[in-house]
Structure formats: structure tokens, C-alpha cells
Design an enzyme around this catalytic site. Structure first.
Site, PDB file in Angstrom:
ATOM      1  N   LYS A  55       0.796  -1.230   0.000  1.00  0.00           N
ATOM      2  CA  LYS A  55       0.000   0.000   0.000  1.00  0.00           C
ATOM      3  C   LYS A  55       0.827   1.277   0.000  1.00  0.00           C
ATOM      4  O   LYS A  55       0.391   2.327   0.477  1.00  0.00           O
ATOM      5  CB  LYS A  55      -1.009   0.032   1.170  1.00  0.00           C
ATOM      6  N   HIS A 110       7.206  -7.120  -2.485  1.00  0.00           N
ATOM      7  CA  HIS A 110       7.008  -6.673  -1.099  1.00  0.00           C
ATOM      8  C   HIS A 110       7.955  -7.421  -0.153  1.00  0.00           C
ATOM      9  O   HIS A 110       7.860  -7.264   1.061  1.00  0.00           O
ATOM     10  CB  HIS A 110       5.588  -7.004  -0.624  1.00  0.00           C
ATOM     11  N   SER A 140      -4.668   2.544   4.300  1.00  0.00           N
ATOM     12  CA  SER A 140      -4.873   1.979   2.975  1.00  0.00           C
ATOM     13  C   SER A 140      -4.935   0.448   3.056  1.00  0.00           C
ATOM     14  O   SER A 140      -5.772  -0.194   2.403  1.00  0.00           O
ATOM     15  CB  SER A 140      -3.734   2.427   2.057  1.00  0.00           C
TER      16      SER A 140
HETATM   17  P1  A3P Z   1      -5.036   4.623  -0.887  1.00  0.00           P
HETATM   18  O1  A3P Z   1      -5.682   3.352  -0.471  1.00  0.00           O
HETATM   19  O2  A3P Z   1      -4.595   5.441   0.291  1.00  0.00           O
HETATM   20  O3  A3P Z   1      -5.847   5.413  -1.843  1.00  0.00           O
HETATM   21  P2  A3P Z   1      -0.094  -0.340  -3.601  1.00  0.00           P
HETATM   22  O4  A3P Z   1      -0.132  -0.383  -5.067  1.00  0.00           O
HETATM   23  O5  A3P Z   1       1.287  -0.428  -3.040  1.00  0.00           O
HETATM   24  O6  A3P Z   1      -1.021  -1.355  -3.009  1.00  0.00           O
HETATM   25  O7  A3P Z   1      -0.615   1.094  -3.158  1.00  0.00           O
HETATM   26  C1  A3P Z   1      -1.972   1.463  -3.316  1.00  0.00           C
HETATM   27  C2  A3P Z   1      -2.122   2.879  -2.808  1.00  0.00           C
HETATM   28  O8  A3P Z   1      -1.474   3.773  -3.732  1.00  0.00           O
HETATM   29  C3  A3P Z   1      -3.599   3.305  -2.737  1.00  0.00           C
HETATM   30  O9  A3P Z   1      -3.681   4.237  -1.652  1.00  0.00           O
HETATM   31  C4  A3P Z   1      -3.755   3.983  -4.090  1.00  0.00           C
HETATM   32  O10 A3P Z   1      -4.858   4.855  -4.187  1.00  0.00           O
HETATM   33  C5  A3P Z   1      -2.424   4.736  -4.176  1.00  0.00           C
HETATM   34  N1  A3P Z   1      -2.130   5.158  -5.543  1.00  0.00           N
HETATM   35  C6  A3P Z   1      -1.978   4.394  -6.634  1.00  0.00           C
HETATM   36  N2  A3P Z   1      -1.779   5.144  -7.732  1.00  0.00           N
HETATM   37  C7  A3P Z   1      -1.810   6.440  -7.317  1.00  0.00           C
HETATM   38  C8  A3P Z   1      -1.690   7.691  -7.985  1.00  0.00           C
HETATM   39  N3  A3P Z   1      -1.522   7.790  -9.297  1.00  0.00           N
HETATM   40  N4  A3P Z   1      -1.759   8.823  -7.221  1.00  0.00           N
HETATM   41  C9  A3P Z   1      -1.945   8.758  -5.898  1.00  0.00           C
HETATM   42  N5  A3P Z   1      -2.074   7.591  -5.210  1.00  0.00           N
HETATM   43  C10 A3P Z   1      -2.022   6.436  -5.919  1.00  0.00           C
END
Ligand code: A3P
Length: 303
Positions: A55, A110, A140
Site C-alpha cells: 500500500k 514486497h 490503505s
Molecule cells: P489509498 O488506499 O490510500 O488510496 P499499492 O499499489 O502499493 O497497493 O498502493 C496502493 C495505494 O497507492 C492506494 O492508496 C492507491 O490509491 C495509491 N495510488 C496508486 N496510484 C496512485 C496515484 N496515481 N496517485 C496517488 N495515489 C495512488
């Protein structure tokens, strides 16, 4: 996370955390024997590994790197999910598959530092570590647990908070993850970036990545990479937002991978007591680590 995507884990909903050398994997998703062999993989100079605690913006980096490789041409990314283009090393890849994959091999992970290919320490390949402030990562991750069928649904936020603090999640303890990788940075070709810096100024982080990877893009191509990597555009781009991941893994009725994409959402969830406790643990665990995080959008505004 969502690493199994279309390929594995589709047959069972009986997922649980199983430790491998003190690190939780997800049964039905990860194969511990295969994961334990990753450290022996032969690395090429052109290999790139994006490492994140869950996340922290993994999907964002998958989008950015996919676009950099096609020089910003989003139409060239339409035929494949980003997670197939830039897959998870801990998922299904055997040494043979990895060996025969064409260069540049770009992978996300990860995993804790101790599992990664030993040759990275000989400055072969490149590592991009993306960190996100752990309070927002926690929130998140809480939402992700509610809609990911491969992870236990938390009873409520408080119980998930405890699990995160104990490191009783996939990815284990946030503090150990960041410290484990960061403390070895000088042994590797290593770029450290933060989620908050990307929120603040995506363009300059993308420029940093391009320069680290020694890619050559025109200003227009750079603009295109940035444009197609914004939250708004990724949210409506099916290749970039994991909406095609099967329901056995992600229940799309209950959440979205591109959820809020902001800094400071933790304030809507943490109680004062949880925040004080978190701060204490943070100060203690991070006292010798030269890293700092931004915890609120207001800190990202340059006067
Ligand atoms: P949130 O749940 O806080 O919105 P991962 O891919 O490591 O699982 O991370 C997911 C998180 O990154 C989510 O956070 C997602 O919305 C955020 N995220 C992914 N792409 C993004 C972007 N272009 N701008 C801002 N946040 C982004």
C-alpha cells in the site's frame, strides 16, 4: 499487492498467512520454496526491482515504469495489465522463467531484504524503494483487507491497527521493512523515493526515475508519462487499476485499488490514543534512521 492477479490463487479462497524465515507469505498465493530460491537468481545489469511495503504505491510505480519503457505512449500499454508487464517476483516466477525473460526485467516485490537476489549486493541491477508514511499505509491496508478476499477481513479498524503494529500482516512490520532495505542501500544501485514526494511533485520524481534508469525521453514523452500516471487517469484506466483482477482475489463491490490517493487520510481513522502510541513506537524504532515522512497534505505545499 494483488499479486496473484490472473495467474494463480484462483482455485481457492482458503488463504492464510504462513511464515517463511519469519516473514509472512500468503498460502494459496505464494510458494514458499520458490520464494526462498529468489536469492540465487542470476541478475543482469539491466534488471530493475521496485520494492515496497504493501500500500505504498506499487501500482503507481508499475504504471510509471510501464510508461517509461514505452516512452509515454499509453496506447502501447493497453494490451496488458501493468501487473503482467511488471510482475511480482514472489508470485510464480521460477528461476527458469526469470532466466528466459527478455531484458529489461522489471519486477515489483514486497519481500523483506533477506529474500532478494544476493547479486543485487554486487551492484548488479537496480533497486527503487518506495516508502509511504506508515499511518497512511496502515489505513490503505485496512481498506485493502476489507475487499481483498485473499486476506482476512478485519473485525474493525482497531483490530487491524493492532495487527499492523504487531506486524501480523503480509509484509510484516513496516519499520523492519523500510529499515531492512534502507540500511543496505550502499551495497546496491539504489534509489529511494516516497509516495508523498510523488503526490507533491510527480514530474520531478519521474525525472529522477528516468535518470536513475538511464532512459532517454523527450519533454513531451515525460509529460505523457506524468499525465497517464495521475490518480484521476489511472482510476479510469483498466490496465492500471486492477479492476480485472478476479473476484476470488478482490471483491470489487467492496473497494477499489485506486481508493483515495492522498496524504493524511489516517487522521480520519486514528484515535488520539492510537496516534500517540504510534508516534512513540515510530520515534523508538526510527531513532537511528535518517528518514523523515510527511504526514499531511499541508506539509507538501511550498510557501
Ligand atoms: P489509498 O488506499 O490510500 O488510496 P499499492 O499499489 O502499493 O497497493 O498502493 C496502493 C495505494 O497507492 C492506494 O492508496 C492507491 O490509491 C495509491 N495510488 C496508486 N496510484 C496512485 C496515484 N496515481 N496517485 C496517488 N495515489 C495512488
Amino acid at each position: 499487492m494483488a499479486e496473484s492477479l490472473n495467474q494463480s490463487g484462483g482455485e481457492t479462497s482458503d488463504y492464510k498467512l504462513v511464515p517463511l524465515r519469519g516473514f509472512n507469505l500468503i498460502s494459496g498465493i505464494h510458494n514458499p520454496e520458490a520464494v526462498d530460491k529468489i536469492q540465487n537468481f542470476e541478475i543482469r545489469d539491466s534488471d530493475v526491482f521496485v520494492i515496497t511495503y504493501p500500500k505504498s504505491g506499487t501500482i503507481w510505480l508499475q504504471q510509471i515504469l510501464s510508461l517509461i519503457e514505452v516512452k509515454g505512449d499509453v496506447t502501447a500499454t493497453r494490451d496488458q495489465l501493468n501487473s503482467d508487464r511488471i510482475p511480482w517476483i514472489e508470485l510464480v516466477e521460477s528461476e527458469k522463467q526469470f532466466d528466459s525473460a527478455p531484458s529489461p526485467r522489471i519486477r515489483v516485490s514486497h519481500l523483506a531484504y533477506k529474500f532478494m537476489p544476493l547479486q543485487l549486493k554486487q551492484k548488479k541491477g537496480k533497486v527503487i524503494y518506495v516508502a509511504r508514511n506508515p499511518k497512511d499505509a496502515l489505513v490503505s491496508y485496512y481498506h485493502f483487507h476489507k475487499y481483498a478476499n485473499m486476506l482476512e477481513t478485519p473485525k474493525d479498524f482497531d483490530s487491524f491497527f493492532e495487527k499492523f503494529m504487531e506486524g501480523n500482516v503480509y509484509g510484516n512490520c513496516w519499520f523492519e521493512h523500510v529499515k531492512g532495505w534502507y540500511s543496505h542501500k550502499d551495497e546496491m544501485n539504489f534509489l529511494y523515493i516516497t509516495y508523498e514526494d510523488m503526490i507533491k511533485d510527480l514530474r520531478s520524481v519521474v525525472e529522477k526515475i528516468i535518470s536513475f534508469l538511464e532512459r532517454d525521453l523527450t519533454t513531451q514523452q515525460l509529460n505523457d508519462v506524468v499525465e497517464h500516471s495521475t490518480f484521476k487517469n489511472m482510476k479510469t484506466n483498466p490496465q492500471a487499476n486492477y479492476q480485472q483482477v478476479p473476484v476470488i482475489l478482490l471483491n470489487h463491490q467492496l473497494g477499489a485499488f485506486l481508493r483515495k490517493g492522498t496524504v493524511g487520510d489516517w487522521k480520519n481513522y486514528f484515535t488520539v490514543a492510537q496516534n500517540e502510541r504510534f508516534d512513540k513506537v515510530y520515534q523508538q524504532k526510527m531513532k537511528d534512521v535518517p528518514l523523515s515522512f510527511k504526514w499531511d497534505m499541508s506539509e507538501l505545499i511550498t510557501p
